[in-house]
Design an enzyme around this catalytic site. Structure first.
Site, PDB file in Angstrom:
ATOM      1  N   GLY A   1       0.830  -1.198   0.000  1.00 52.25           N
ATOM      2  CA  GLY A   1       0.000   0.000   0.000  1.00 52.25           C
ATOM      3  C   GLY A   1       0.855   1.233   0.000  1.00 52.25           C
ATOM      4  O   GLY A   1       2.084   1.180  -0.032  1.00 52.25           O
TER       5      GLY A   1
ATOM      6  N   GLY B   1       1.260   4.753   2.029  1.00 55.83           N
ATOM      7  CA  GLY B   1       0.865   5.583   3.163  1.00 55.83           C
ATOM      8  C   GLY B   1       1.042   7.045   2.810  1.00 55.83           C
ATOM      9  O   GLY B   1       1.368   7.394   1.676  1.00 55.83           O
ATOM     10  N   GLY B   2       0.835   7.914   3.783  1.00 56.20           N
ATOM     11  CA  GLY B   2       0.979   9.342   3.553  1.00 56.20           C
ATOM     12  C   GLY B   2       2.399   9.733   3.187  1.00 56.20           C
ATOM     13  O   GLY B   2       2.615  10.746   2.532  1.00 56.20           O
ATOM     14  N   PHE B   3       3.378   8.927   3.608  1.00 60.55           N
ATOM     15  CA  PHE B   3       4.771   9.345   3.426  1.00 60.55           C
ATOM     16  C   PHE B   3       5.513   8.490   2.426  1.00 60.55           C
ATOM     17  O   PHE B   3       6.676   8.723   2.155  1.00 60.55           O
ATOM     18  CB  PHE B   3       5.515   9.275   4.750  1.00 60.55           C
ATOM     19  CG  PHE B   3       4.655   9.586   5.910  1.00 60.55           C
ATOM     20  CD1 PHE B   3       4.155   8.568   6.682  1.00 60.55           C
ATOM     21  CD2 PHE B   3       4.300  10.883   6.194  1.00 60.55           C
ATOM     22  CE1 PHE B   3       3.329   8.850   7.746  1.00 60.55           C
ATOM     23  CE2 PHE B   3       3.475  11.166   7.257  1.00 60.55           C
ATOM     24  CZ  PHE B   3       2.978  10.155   8.036  1.00 60.55           C
TER      25      PHE B   3
ATOM     26  N   LYS C   1       8.000   0.545   6.188  1.00 61.04           N
ATOM     27  CA  LYS C   1       7.460   1.807   5.712  1.00 61.04           C
ATOM     28  C   LYS C   1       8.624   2.607   5.157  1.00 61.04           C
ATOM     29  O   LYS C   1       9.560   2.956   5.879  1.00 61.04           O
ATOM     30  CB  LYS C   1       6.816   2.530   6.894  1.00 61.04           C
ATOM     31  CG  LYS C   1       6.025   3.744   6.515  1.00 61.04           C
ATOM     32  CD  LYS C   1       5.566   4.407   7.791  1.00 61.04           C
ATOM     33  CE  LYS C   1       4.099   4.723   7.757  1.00 61.04           C
ATOM     34  NZ  LYS C   1       3.691   5.359   9.003  1.00 61.04           N
TER      35      LYS C   1
ATOM     36  N   ASP D   1      -4.803  11.209  14.164  1.00 63.34           N
ATOM     37  CA  ASP D   1      -5.328  10.660  12.908  1.00 63.34           C
ATOM     38  C   ASP D   1      -5.907   9.267  13.137  1.00 63.34           C
ATOM     39  O   ASP D   1      -5.600   8.312  12.423  1.00 63.34           O
ATOM     40  CB  ASP D   1      -4.229  10.631  11.846  1.00 63.34           C
ATOM     41  CG  ASP D   1      -4.815  10.487  10.443  1.00 63.34           C
ATOM     42  OD1 ASP D   1      -6.040  10.697  10.282  1.00 63.34           O
ATOM     43  OD2 ASP D   1      -4.064  10.152   9.513  1.00 63.34           O
TER      44      ASP D   1
END
Ligand code: NAG
Ligand code: NAG
Ligand code: NAG
Ligand code: NAG
Ligand code: NAG
Ligand code: NAG
Ligand code: NAG
Ligand code: NAG
Ligand code: NAG
Ligand code: NAG
Length: 721
Positions: A504, A506-508, A525, A622
């Site tokens: 996936g 993520g935001g970063f 990540k 969040d």
């Protein structure tokens, strides 16, 4: 005179007694039908089985059946009229003079059941209940000879020891079992068990038309899907299997024991043996687990019980759609070859994949006379051939597949068979590398050795200091006992950040799944190198999470800062994020109330820890369904601390200029004024609870064509009531 009267009654009494003893006999003759109203039954000579009328629990319907004489509660092994029960006690089972059994009612002319199956009429017929539970019609003159009809040829849901079951194209034998509708209703239910003769014969259970389970082919010792049959030493199976037939019987070693093999109403085959008066032994039970259902993992994949993930592509294959396979855990699409076969150049070869239930054989062929080596050559020369395996555990004969391979499972403890899968040369070379070969067998996740953790921790303190320009002063002071991972380790674990390992975005930056050489599964990540803003959040997250330890927070295993890469390494949670369950029509079915409740409580515990019990007051900022990850036991863990803030002591709200968070979960005062406090998280948690309970997304919920989200809708309902 006075003394003669009692004697007269005594004679009558004896006559009556003798008569009733005669009725509790093992035979039925044309002169003596069985009447339900009399309550009489047949009992075999060994007192093991009883035949008579019985009532099912749900109704007053009457059935004719055979059950174990001595076992309570009554255990029925055969039913005559399961499709047409009698409405009352007026039933009459008679043997008519031509040798047909007829079940009628004294109150009507209806025939409820008859044994007529076109055999030649008999002259002096007799029906007898034998001590193996078989009800047999034959000539009286030759009781052990000619059998005109027998209940063994018309099984309902049960195979008794010594009874022949299966199918033969040559003799026309074609038996099947149909389960009862429920434990108390003999009416034919959904499930049927029989032999599928296509290709190499196998035993199947169908649910309606849909195949549900298959046994795997017989390999001389056991059914390929049931290696445990070998160790069931109370039972002896006798299979007679050829290309045109699949017939078996079973016996119990101690033949005084009662036993039955039944297709039970839930669609499973169950073997029960009554070992002592009340003790039962339950043996073979198929399908026995989630890997036994056709076809749990789609084409060209292996099902691994309790594996994480449950389905793996065969060696040399990759998921057809990696989004569906890796992220949605939807296995139905199956796997495809990594490299196309190259039959003409003769560069293909075979990969020996061990400990398997052989793939479905409906389109396979058996070559009984070939050796394994001959089979290998035959398969290599046939460009349609995709795999082969030994047909017999003693090494003789082989099975050849010419289609995609389906319904394969992996067995632990070295059980199961070897399957030789055709692969292109490129994939064979790739798979023969030792590091990869090890991965094939390693299924059970091995936890990180603690010594590794310790040594890594020592190293990390020093290395963190050298990286202080990046991590910042604060971390330097607080001894971060967080392992540093080598970039090489992570590259290997994630197959060089291959698309197939990506889980996936993520935001970063992207998130990858990986497996360390020790076997532990990790989530990586990877901070995208272009995002300058991400650097701060990365720092933030490392600082925060390194200090947090709670069972409802996702665990950070370490990080990797090398060659401009910045990565966080987390424990891998096999069930993915909560939103993938909650908002998915199919998967949400797995979330029963108890689970939902546990998830809510788990999140609450995690939040409580963040807000009150950890060393710092931390506001997540969040909290949402996609940031709740679920482990293999569906325990929730809060993840993604990229936006979290350490709160400056007192309870008052702090203000921020940058509004971060996710629309739909943010509290009104936060959106309006940028004010946040632990109450902002509680607001988000409230929204999350509503979503967990309703299964609806807050922002996508639309009630009565009004422009209300879930939250508005709920508050409106509260005001109105
Ligand atoms: C059917 O016959 C039985 C006895 O054989 C009797 O008890 C019962 O009342 C009868 N039922 C009807 C509906 O006539
Ligand atoms: C015996 O008689 C019954 C009823 O008359 C008939 O349905 C059946 O086919 C006959 N059976 C044989 C074997 O002739
Ligand atoms: C099971 O056997 C019965 C009787 O031979 C037959 O009518 C039925 O079609 C069979 N069912 C299946 C699913 O093969
Ligand atoms: C049948 O009914 C009895 C008594 O009502 C009950 O104990 C038993 O569990 C029932 N059996 C089934 C199979 O429903
Ligand atoms: C292996 O078993 C099969 C069937 O059980 C038999 O026909 C064959 O002769 C056996 N072969 C060897 C080499 O023992
Ligand atoms: C197995 O069954 C076959 C055919 O029914 C029979 O000939 C053979 O004797 C049986 N073998 C054993 C060991 O019972
Ligand atoms: C994979 O499946 C998803 C969801 O069904 C679909 O949106 C996507 O286009 C598919 N990807 C490929 C490469 O077929
Ligand atoms: C197979 O042969 C073809 C020509 O017949 C050639 O173009 C191709 O490169 C060969 N493939 C391999 C893997 O050697
Ligand atoms: C395939 O692998 C199994 C298990 O490792 C081994 O016993 C068997 O001999 C291998 N087969 C061949 C042909 O090498
Ligand atoms: C291979 O499969 C194709 C298509 O199914 C068929 O036409 C062909 O005859 C097969 N070849 C062999 C050698 O079986």
């Amino acid at each position: 005179m006075m003394s003669e009267i009692p004697f007269f009654f005594l004679v009558i009494l004896v006559v009556v007694l003798v008569n009733s003893v005669c009725l509790a006999d093992d035979t039925l003759t044309p002169q003596q039908p069985l009447l339900d109203a009399d309550g009489t039954t047949l009992l075999d000579a060994g007192n093991r089985f009883e035949l008579g009328f019985f009532t099912s629990n749900d109704s007053s319907y009457r059935y004719v059946g055979i059950w174990f004489y001595n076992i309570l509660p009554r255990t029925v092994v055969w039913v005559a009229n399961r499709r047409s029960p009698l409405p009352d006690l007026s039933g009459r089972l008679s043997l008519i003079t031509n040798g047909t059994l007829l079940l009628t009612s004294d109150n009507s002319t209806t025939v409820f059941w008859s044994s007529s199956d076109g055999s030649a009429p008999l002259r002096n017929p007799v029906a007898r209940l034998l001590d193996n539970g078989n009800f047999v019609v034959g000539e009286e003159a030759e009781p052990n000879g000619y059998v005109a009809w027998q209940s063994y040829d018309h099984p309902t849901d049960t195979i008794l020891p010594g009874m022949r079951f299966g199918r033969s194209m040559t003799s026309g034998l074609n038996l099947n079992l149909t389960a009862w509708t429920s434990l108390s209703d003999p009416t034919p239910g959904d499930y049927v068990m029989g032999i599928n003769m296509d290709g190499v014969p196998e035993e199947f259970i169908w649910q309606g038309k849909r195949p549900r389970w298959r046994s795997g082919p017989w390999n001389g010792l056991y059914l390929s899907g049931s290696p445990e049959m070998v160790s069931e030493n109370l039972v002896r199976y006798n299979f007679t299997v050829a290309s045109q037939q699949f017939i078996y019987t079973y016996t119990i070693r101690d033949n005084s024991l009662l036993a039955k093999l039944t297709l039970i109403p839930s669609g499973e085959i169950q073997l029960r043996i009554w070992v002592e008066d009340s003790q039962q032994w339950t043996g073979r039970r198929d399908p026995m687990d989630s890997c036994e259902f056709i076809s749990a993992c789609g084409l060209n994949a292996i099902c691994i019980l309790n594996g994480s993930p449950m389905c793996k592509c065969l060696t040399g294959f990759k998921p057809k759609n990696s989004t569906n396979w890796d992220i949605l855990r939807d296995w139905s699409g199956g796997c495809v070859r990594k490299t196309h076969l190259d039959c003409r150049n003769r560069t293909d070869g075979f990969f020996n994949q061990s400990n398997l239930k052989l793939p479905q054989t409906s389109s396979a062929v058996m070559r009984a006379s070939l050796t394994l080596a001959e089979c290998s050559r035959l398969c290599l020369n046939d460009c349609n051939c995709t795999a082969y395996a030994s047909a017999n555990v003693n090494g003789s004969g082989c099975i050849l597949w010419t289609s995609d391979l389906t319904d394969i499972r992996f067995f632990f403890d070295g059980m199961g068979q070897d399957l030789y899968v055709r692969l292109a040369a490129a994939d064979l070379i790739a798979e023969s590398r030792p590091s990869n070969r090890r991965r094939i067998g390693v299924i059970v996740a091995v936890t990180l050795a603690s010594s590794f953790l310790l040594s890594c921790a020592a190293a990390s303190i020093w290395r963190w200091k050298t990286k202080k320009s990046f991590v910042g002063e604060e971390t330097e002071e607080k001894n971060l006992d967080l392992p540093l991972f080598e970039l090489d380790t992570i590259v290997n674990a994630t197959d060089n950040f291959s698309i197939g390992n990506k889980r996936g975005e993520g935001g970063f930056g992207p998130v990858y799944e990986g497996r360390l050489s020790e076997g532990q599964e990790i989530a990586v990540k990877r901070l995208s190198t272009t995002s300058s803003q991400g650097v701060n959040e990365f720092k933030n997250e490392v600082q925060l999470i390194a200090k947090l330890q709670h069972r409802n927070l996702v665990r950070l295993l370490g990080c990797c800062v090398e060659a401009g890469e910045r990565m966080l390494i987390y424990e891998y949670l096999s069930n993915g994020s909560l939103d993938k369950f909650l908002f998915d029509e199919v998967k949400s079915g797995q979330l029963n109330w108890k689970l939902r409740y546990n998830i809510i409580v788990g999140i609450a515990r995690g939040l409580l820890y963040l807000h009150h019990d950890s060393r710092f007051i931390i506001i997540h900022r969040d909290l949402k369904a996609s940031n709740i990850l679920l482990d293999k036991d569906m325990n929730p863990k809060i993840s993604d601390f990229g936006m979290a803030r350490i709160f400056d002591g007192d309870e008052n709200a702090t203000k921020t200029k940058r509004i971060v968070g996710t629309y739909g979960y943010m509290s009104p005062e936060y959106i309006k004024n940028g004010k946040f406090s632990i109450k902002s998280d509680i607001f988000s948690f409230g929204v999350l609870i509503l979503e967990i309970i309703s299964g609806k997304k807050n922002t996508e919920f639309i009630a009565f064509d009004q422009h209300l989200n879930l939250l508005d809708y709920v508050s409106m309902e509260i005001v109105e009531t």
